[in-house]
Design an enzyme around this catalytic site. Structure first.
Site, short mmCIF file in Angstrom:
data_model
loop_
_atom_site.label_atom_id
_atom_site.label_comp_id
_atom_site.label_asym_id
_atom_site.label_seq_id
_atom_site.Cartn_x
_atom_site.Cartn_y
_atom_site.Cartn_z
N LYS A 187 0.84 -1.20 0.00
CA LYS A 187 0.00 0.00 0.00
C LYS A 187 0.88 1.26 0.00
O LYS A 187 0.64 2.20 -0.76
CB LYS A 187 -0.94 0.00 1.22
CG LYS A 187 -2.06 -1.03 1.09
CD LYS A 187 -2.86 -1.23 2.37
CE LYS A 187 -3.85 -2.38 2.20
NZ LYS A 187 -4.61 -2.71 3.42
N GLN B 260 -4.62 -1.57 9.71
CA GLN B 260 -4.55 -2.90 9.10
C GLN B 260 -5.10 -3.96 10.06
O GLN B 260 -4.74 -3.99 11.24
CB GLN B 260 -3.09 -3.21 8.71
CG GLN B 260 -2.91 -4.48 7.91
CD GLN B 260 -3.54 -4.43 6.51
OE1 GLN B 260 -3.73 -3.36 5.94
NE2 GLN B 260 -3.90 -5.57 5.97
N ASP C 214 -11.07 2.60 3.95
CA ASP C 214 -11.33 1.15 3.89
C ASP C 214 -12.82 0.87 3.71
O ASP C 214 -13.20 -0.24 3.34
CB ASP C 214 -10.89 0.48 5.21
CG ASP C 214 -9.57 -0.26 5.08
OD1 ASP C 214 -9.23 -0.67 3.97
OD2 ASP C 214 -8.90 -0.42 6.12
N1 GUN Z 1 -6.81 -6.97 6.29
C1 GUN Z 1 -7.12 -7.70 5.18
N2 GUN Z 1 -7.66 -6.92 4.26
C2 GUN Z 1 -7.71 -5.67 4.75
C3 GUN Z 1 -8.17 -4.43 4.24
O1 GUN Z 1 -8.66 -4.31 3.11
N3 GUN Z 1 -8.03 -3.36 5.08
C4 GUN Z 1 -7.51 -3.47 6.33
N4 GUN Z 1 -7.44 -2.37 7.08
N5 GUN Z 1 -7.09 -4.61 6.83
C5 GUN Z 1 -7.18 -5.70 6.05
#
Ligand code: GUN
Length: 307
Positions: free
Chosen positions: A66, A110, A133
């Site tokens: 990311k 995350q 998100d």
């Molecule tokens: N863990 C797995 N996928 C995601 C996501 O799309 N966003 C976040 N914040 N955590 C995750």
């Protein structure tokens, strides 16, 4: 890529591989172009912050990707790390700081978080206007009634693939395998919204559904998000089905340097012989997830959804 499937020497199906990597690369260019235009006109550089707790291998990789993609599209990014024994109160204080930092347009925490921290409490503490998100109940609720909102990245990426491949959805039977809050529920909701890509008749199957094979055999579109490697077999789908594989389970492998490989929820060799469109794993939905997060961050920077 287009392949021709000869089924029992009778039907011929032209199968197209849905190239998420190529679509994501295209979107990356489009976003970078827009960022250049914004900054050239004196506008603010979009800024994404990511909070990472602990050292989970999967989360480390996702967050590193990311941050790298932010750089590639010209965003500012900030990574905030905590040890896995951080208290819930300290994490909530961090969320509060990010909510109130005018330079941060959007941020993510995350997941998964360590057991002693309530993920729901953290998600609900995030200002929904910065929740790129799309996990906050306000964004989930707005999405479910078709209002402008941040749509979570994987479902948004899936819909973008359907759009860019011009796959018809109106009146189609779309079967979603899995009922997670992150993929199954939101993608089912989006597929039944009015308009394109929606207007589908949606069935959601999960671990307690007794007749999954029968339901899948009547599906025009299958979105597999169970997290069970190679669950969907060739004898569970009809000819011409569209298959979107969201599975990304790590399985041990002696053939890779890392010692594991990623497996999807679909038995690709079998299902691809009957499909009209199918996503590979890797290279299908995965690359779309990160780029959809970038797009949400761009929308947050432009104050396009919430002013
Ligand atoms: N863990 C797995 N996928 C995601 C996501 O799309 N966003 C976040 N914040 N955590 C995750």
């Amino acid at each position: 890529m287009t392949y021709v499937n000869n089924l029992n020497g009778k039907n011929t199906i032209v199968m197209q591989l849905i190239d998420g990597k190529a679509i994501a690369a295209q979107m990356k260019k489009e976003i970078a172009e827009e960022v250049r235009a914004i900054t050239a006109a004196g506008g603010k550089t979009p800024h994404l912050a990511a909070v990472l707790v602990g050292h989970d291998g999967g989360s480390e990789t996702y967050v590193a990707n990311k941050v790298r993609t932010c750089e590639e599209v010209g965003f500012k990014s900030t990574l905030i790390r905590f040890d896995s024994d951080v208290s819930e109160a300290d994490l909530l204080a961090c969320v509060d700081n990010l909510n109130n930092d005018p330079d941060v347009d959007g941020f993510i925490v995350q997941l998964p978080l360590p057991k002693h921290i309530s993920e729901q409490k953290i998600i609900e503490a995030i200002d929904y206007r910065k929740d790129v998100d799309g996990f906050h109940p306000i964004n989930v609720g707005r999405m479910s009634i078709g209002l402008p909102c941040f749509v979570s990245a994987t479902p948004a990426g899936i819909l973008e693939l359907l759009k860019r491949y011009d796959i018809k959805t109106q009146g189609k039977h779309c079967v979603v395998l899995g009922r997670s809050n992150i993929v199954g529920k939101p993608v089912a909701n989006l597929m039944l919204q009015k308009g394109y890509p929606g207007d589908a008749t949606v069935t959601v199957c999960h671990s307690r559904t007794p007749n999954i094979k029968e339901i899948c055999l009547s599906a025009d579109i299958i979105i597999a998000a169970l997290g069970v490697p190679e669950f969907l077999k060739g004898d569970m789908v009809k000819d011409g089905v569209v298959v979107i594989d969201v599975g990304t389970t790590r399985v041990p492998s002696s053939e890779t340097k890392s010692g594991f490989r990623i497996k999807g929820d679909v038995m690709f060799e079998e299902v691809s012989r009957k499909a009209s469109f199918i996503t590979p794993v890797p290279g299908g939905v995965g690359p779309m997830t990160i780029i959809s997060l970038m797009r949400n961050t761009l929308l947050a920077g432009k104050k396009e959804i919430y002013s």
